[in-house]
Scaffold this motif. Structure first.
Motif, PDB file in Angstrom:
ATOM      1  N   THR A   1       0.829  -1.206   0.000  1.00 53.38           N
ATOM      2  CA  THR A   1       0.000   0.000   0.000  1.00 53.38           C
ATOM      3  C   THR A   1       0.863   1.255   0.000  1.00 53.38           C
ATOM      4  O   THR A   1       0.641   2.189  -0.781  1.00 53.38           O
ATOM      5  N   VAL A   2       1.863   1.271   0.883  1.00 53.52           N
ATOM      6  CA  VAL A   2       2.759   2.429   0.960  1.00 53.52           C
ATOM      7  C   VAL A   2       3.534   2.598  -0.343  1.00 53.52           C
ATOM      8  O   VAL A   2       3.694   3.714  -0.855  1.00 53.52           O
ATOM      9  N   PHE A   3       4.000   1.481  -0.909  1.00 54.07           N
ATOM     10  CA  PHE A   3       4.754   1.543  -2.162  1.00 54.07           C
ATOM     11  C   PHE A   3       3.906   2.141  -3.281  1.00 54.07           C
ATOM     12  O   PHE A   3       4.345   3.031  -4.017  1.00 54.07           O
ATOM     13  N   LEU A   4       2.667   1.677  -3.393  1.00 53.38           N
ATOM     14  CA  LEU A   4       1.786   2.150  -4.455  1.00 53.38           C
ATOM     15  C   LEU A   4       1.450   3.631  -4.278  1.00 53.38           C
ATOM     16  O   LEU A   4       1.479   4.415  -5.242  1.00 53.38           O
TER      17      LEU A   4
ATOM     18  N   ARG B   1       4.376   5.783  -5.269  1.00 48.00           N
ATOM     19  CA  ARG B   1       4.510   5.882  -6.729  1.00 48.00           C
ATOM     20  C   ARG B   1       3.522   6.916  -7.280  1.00 48.00           C
ATOM     21  O   ARG B   1       3.863   7.737  -8.135  1.00 48.00           O
ATOM     22  N   TYR B   2       2.302   6.871  -6.760  1.00 51.51           N
ATOM     23  CA  TYR B   2       1.279   7.831  -7.195  1.00 51.51           C
ATOM     24  C   TYR B   2       1.662   9.256  -6.787  1.00 51.51           C
ATOM     25  O   TYR B   2       1.563  10.197  -7.579  1.00 51.51           O
TER      26      TYR B   2
ATOM     27  N   GLU C   1      -1.601  12.120 -17.395  1.00 52.94           N
ATOM     28  CA  GLU C   1      -0.621  11.325 -18.148  1.00 52.94           C
ATOM     29  C   GLU C   1       0.183  10.428 -17.213  1.00 52.94           C
ATOM     30  O   GLU C   1       0.476   9.268 -17.544  1.00 52.94           O
ATOM     31  N   GLY C   2       0.535  10.963 -16.041  1.00 59.17           N
ATOM     32  CA  GLY C   2       1.284  10.163 -15.072  1.00 59.17           C
ATOM     33  C   GLY C   2       0.476   8.983 -14.575  1.00 59.17           C
ATOM     34  O   GLY C   2       1.021   7.885 -14.360  1.00 59.17           O
ATOM     35  N   LEU C   3      -0.839   9.187 -14.389  1.00 56.00           N
ATOM     36  CA  LEU C   3      -1.694   8.082 -13.947  1.00 56.00           C
ATOM     37  C   LEU C   3      -1.765   6.997 -15.017  1.00 56.00           C
ATOM     38  O   LEU C   3      -1.742   5.796 -14.697  1.00 56.00           O
ATOM     39  N   ASP C   4      -1.818   7.410 -16.284  1.00 53.70           N
ATOM     40  CA  ASP C   4      -1.820   6.417 -17.370  1.00 53.70           C
ATOM     41  C   ASP C   4      -0.529   5.601 -17.347  1.00 53.70           C
ATOM     42  O   ASP C   4      -0.561   4.367 -17.514  1.00 53.70           O
TER      43      ASP C   4
ATOM     44  N   ALA D   1       2.419   0.577 -15.939  1.00 48.89           N
ATOM     45  CA  ALA D   1       3.554  -0.069 -15.266  1.00 48.89           C
ATOM     46  C   ALA D   1       3.094  -1.100 -14.245  1.00 48.89           C
ATOM     47  O   ALA D   1       3.784  -2.105 -14.007  1.00 48.89           O
ATOM     48  N   LEU D   2       1.923  -0.877 -13.632  1.00 49.06           N
ATOM     49  CA  LEU D   2       1.449  -1.769 -12.567  1.00 49.06           C
ATOM     50  C   LEU D   2       0.284  -2.645 -13.022  1.00 49.06           C
ATOM     51  O   LEU D   2      -0.438  -3.202 -12.187  1.00 49.06           O
ATOM     52  N   SER D   3       0.101  -2.760 -14.318  1.00 44.09           N
ATOM     53  CA  SER D   3      -1.062  -3.507 -14.829  1.00 44.09           C
ATOM     54  C   SER D   3      -1.070  -4.958 -14.359  1.00 44.09           C
ATOM     55  O   SER D   3      -2.141  -5.541 -14.155  1.00 44.09           O
TER      56      SER D   3
END
Length: 569
Positions: free
Chosen positions: A402-405, A408-409, A460-463, A468-470
């Motif tokens: 959770t913290v990692f994700l 990244r966001y 764009e960053g969210l895309d 990357a995390l698909s």
């Protein structure tokens, strides 16, 4: 008018005194550092100490360097006594100031004896003041001498380190340099002490051989009884002069206090109704200390940090204009009218003031602009961005994941905001608030263009993040943003370490509600038409709706953007 002019001249003189104190202190600190380096050679051998002494003496006993050194010593000593006379109230200054003053006043009684044993022993008795001679005196001839020398070494170093720390702490680069400087500040005296002790042990061993002792005393022209009498008398005279200086400073304080009681003073009023009656020539900062009121002063009232700044609510005409030193600091922090440094402003009549920083303000707060700390109203673009459905998304994930994700966001979002010229105001859970155009005098139209560019970059960053995390995500991350522009109060708010530049007001609340509307309409961005108009953006391809905003009477025209990445560049 005459009183104000006299006060202004006194402030100019105080600024000059501070410069002289700093300059003389730096000379003495450099001398102490080179002396410590020479001491540390004792860890190698007594011969290494003597060899290092040749270079040390070649520099410090050259005429120019010697005059500069003794001039700095006498000047620093005189200014210490002057500070003892002038500083008020002496027992209500911050602990570090009191410690530095106490350490400084305890140095001369020990130092006088050491100076007369060495340099003046050379001058008055013709002794060759080698390291072995000094160590022989301190470790063999006078059993207490080594203890006093160690006390002198530590006291002088602590006094210097306190002064250097409070001089440098307001420099922007200083926090980064602290680890290295702290290491040096700890290592240098330790090495010097170890070298001093090791050299002393070597001399003690040599002195156990009577032939060496007699031969060495003859070699260096060791003083006879008459020579020691001259050295001792001179040292005692120096100590008596210093103690007399302390007595005169304290008597002067008492006389000044009695004289002040006979003259009409002034009063300083505070926002809570408190009043402090002061004698002429007292600064506002000193008034706060006399009244026992906590008042920020990172630099100790030396007119360098600006953390003591106050707003003059009444009685501005009772203060002389800022002296050049104060004016320079006020310009540096872009202080608005009626803001003065409490440590420099000396009221000639009654004034009412409001301290602008909390009493616990740090060195970092000293670097913030005065307009920010005082608060102002201006047009600001506010962007709120929040992950949708993240609570459900994180239920089946480990805390580490959770913290990692989230990080990244936040990295994608933060880079998009700062890259567009915005300022991250705060992270709130899995959301972020950003300000555009919060700087004093910023152009609202430019702020709106920057905010739209940031919204596009966040999309764009969210895309990129989803791509990357698909393989890790059951469903893509979704985002909702609200963007609005309007008048807001901008200033440094909070408490202690949590103080930061932020904005409050109806425009901020509206931007937050637009983010909620974006969630309700299943859009990535809800942007007010006010932002679109100011930015001159062409968003005709995106639907325009009149949306009811809680707390507003009239609906607000809002553009709903399904994908922020589709915003025009």
């Amino acid at each position: 008018m005459a009183a104000a002019e006299a006060t202004k001249k006194a402030i100019d003189g105080a600024a000059l005194v501070r410069r002289i104190r700093l300059g003389s202190g730096l000379v003495l600190a450099f001398f102490v550092i080179t002396h410590f380096l020479n001491h540390s050679l004792g860890l190698i051998s007594l011969e290494a100490m003597e060899q290092g002494r040749l270079y040390f003496m070649a520099f410090w006993r050259a005429k120019t360097a010697m005059y500069v050194l003794y001039g700095a010593l006498l000047t620093h000593l005189a200014l210490g006594l002057w500070s003892l006379y002038k500083r008020r109230p002496i027992l209500r200054v911050p602990p570090w100031e009191l410690a530095q003053m106490a350490l400084g006043l305890s140095i001369p009684p020990i130092l006088v004896g050491h100076v007369f044993d060495t340099h003046f022993g050379f001058t008055l008795a013709g002794v060759d003041d080698t390291y072995a001679y000094v160590l022989l005196l301190l470790w063999v001839e006078r059993p207490y001498g080594a203890v006093l020398q160690i006390a002198l070494l530590l006291t002088a170093w602590l006094h210097a380190c306190i002064g250097l720390h409070y001089w440098l702490r307001i420099r922007p680069w200083y926090p980064r340099a602290v680890p290295a400087l702290y290491t040096i500040a700890l290592l240098l005296p330790v090495l010097a002490l170890l070298g001093f002790v090791q050299g002393g042990l070597q001399v003690i061993a040599l002195a156990e051989t009577p032939m060496w002792l007699e031969s060495y005393k003859q070699t260096i022209d060791y003083p006879d009884a008459a020579g020691w009498a001259r050295i001792r008398n001179a040292a005692e005279t120096g100590q008596q002069l210093f103690l007399g200086g302390i007595a005169l400073a304290l008597l002067g304080r008492g006389a000044r206090r009695l004289a002040g009681l006979r003259r009409k003073g002034a009063s300083v009023r505070y926002p809570d109704g408190g009043v402090c009656h002061i004698a002429p020539g007292t600064t506002i900062l000193e008034a706060s200390r006399i009244a026992g009121r906590p008042h920020a002063s990172v630099c100790g009232g030396r007119g360098r940090c600006s953390t003591c700044r106050v707003r003059i609510d009444a009685g501005e005409e009772c203060l002389p204009p800022p002296a050049p030193e104060e004016a320079r600091v006020l310009r540096r922090i872009a202080a608005p009218p009626k803001v003065r440094l409490a440590c420099q402003a000396k009221p000639a009549g009654d004034v009412q003031v409001t301290p602008l920083l909390p009493a616990a303000a740090s060195a970092r707060d000293a670097l913030r602009a005065g307009r920010e700390s005082g608060g102002r109203e201006q047009q600001v673009a506010i962007l709120f961005a929040d992950l949708r459905g993240y609570t459900k998304l994180s239920e089946d994930r480990l805390p580490f994941d959770t913290v990692f994700l989230l990080n990244r966001y936040f990295a994608e979002t933060g880079q998009a905001i700062t890259g567009a010229g915005g300022r991250i105001d705060k992270f709130i859970g899995d959301g972020v608030m950003a300000l555009f155009g919060a700087e004093d005098g910023a152009d609202p139209a430019l702020a709106c263009r920057q905010a739209l560019a940031a919204a596009r970059a966040i999309g764009e960053g969210l895309d990129r993040l989803n791509h990357a995390l698909s393989h890790e995500l059951k469903e893509p991350l979704r985002l909702a943003m609200g963007l609005h522009v309007g008048p807001a109060i901008v200033g440094v708010m909070g408490y202690g370490p949590a103080m930061a530049l932020t904005a409050i007001g109806d425009a901020v609340n509206t931007a937050s509600r637009l983010e909620s509307i974006a969630k309700e309409r299943d859009a990535q961005l809800a942007v007010s038409q006010a932002v679109v108009a100011l930015a001159g953006a062409k968003l005709d391809a995106h639907p325009l709706e009149d949306v009811a905003i809680r707390g507003k009477r009239e609906p607000m025209p809002v553009r709903l953007v399904a994908r922020a990445a589709d915003l025009p560049g």
